[in-house]
Design a protein around this motif. Sequence first.
Motif: not given
Length: 350
Positions: A132-137
């Motif tokens: 699960v990708y976060s656009d903050l990471n």
Amino acid sequence: MSSEKTCIFITGATGYIGGAVLERLLKHPSASTFDITALVRNEDKARILESKFPVKVVRGTHQDFDKLEALAENAHVVYHCADSDDVPLAKALLSGLRKRHANTGDLPILIHTSGASVVTDDARGEYAAGIVYSDLNVEQLKSIPATNMHRNVDLLVLEADTQGYARSYIVFPSTIYGIAEGALFDAGVSNRHSIQIPSLIKAALARNHAGMVGKGQARWPDVHIDDVADLYIVLFDAIVSGRSGHGWEGFYFGENGEHSWYQISRAIGDALVAFGISKDPEPTAFTAEELAEYFGAESVSRYYSGSNSRLKGDRGRAIGWKPKYTTEDLLRSIRPEVGAFVQLQQGHKA
């Protein structure tokens, strides 16, 4: 953007996303300060757009590279809402932005449209999995392989930011749904329908039964067309007010929920039963021949609706984006979408 007018150039204005974005730009509180130009290929749509809306229209195609370069060079802001995989098109726009920076010292803004396919796998509907990708990471974002879908153009956009001749931002819509509404759509300028769910609807109508890739277990995020269009505008306002980073700090995932592909296909099946087209709402797996017939010969396109893509749109929420439509709304939206295509099909037969 210190001049009296903010010059905005938009690609894809006659499309689904581009039309929804342009609709909001025309209604923006600062719309009177915008000088908007759109590249349009279709003459009928070009005529309507320039006669009924405060938009400058340039006739042309995505292969008119000199024209694209000049249009980008003349813009403070470029909204690229057209083909996210067209490398020559992207290079023409970037060349124009580079020229603008070199000749004026201005640091233009590029808001590029990519997609959640950038992190898809090859599950073929058999399982739900994936990071699960976060656009903050940012470190996680940097780990996405360069060979993934859309990544080649995304990296060109990021390189422009790194080289310092543009501030780049990338929006990644997920499964977009909903029949788009607004003056541009009513006028016949822009396309009301998305691609992913309608492609499954068209396949279901062709076989008179809902279908899915494999077991339909793979999962994707989803976002309503109104919510994702709002994200583009929230981002624009944040850029103008200095509240958004750019480059690797400028990734924005359009997401407000997650669905399995089985849920989509079952909702299509329910609609087919409601319209008297099928007696059984339970979707069945597409055969290999059907996958090739309905979705194309290439493996990527054939199994697209059986892939996993797992995203969280945290960065947009951090700058004030407040999506209101949920996965439940997605599932409720499918019956009217099916109805629209049934009506269209009946019209063609009449």
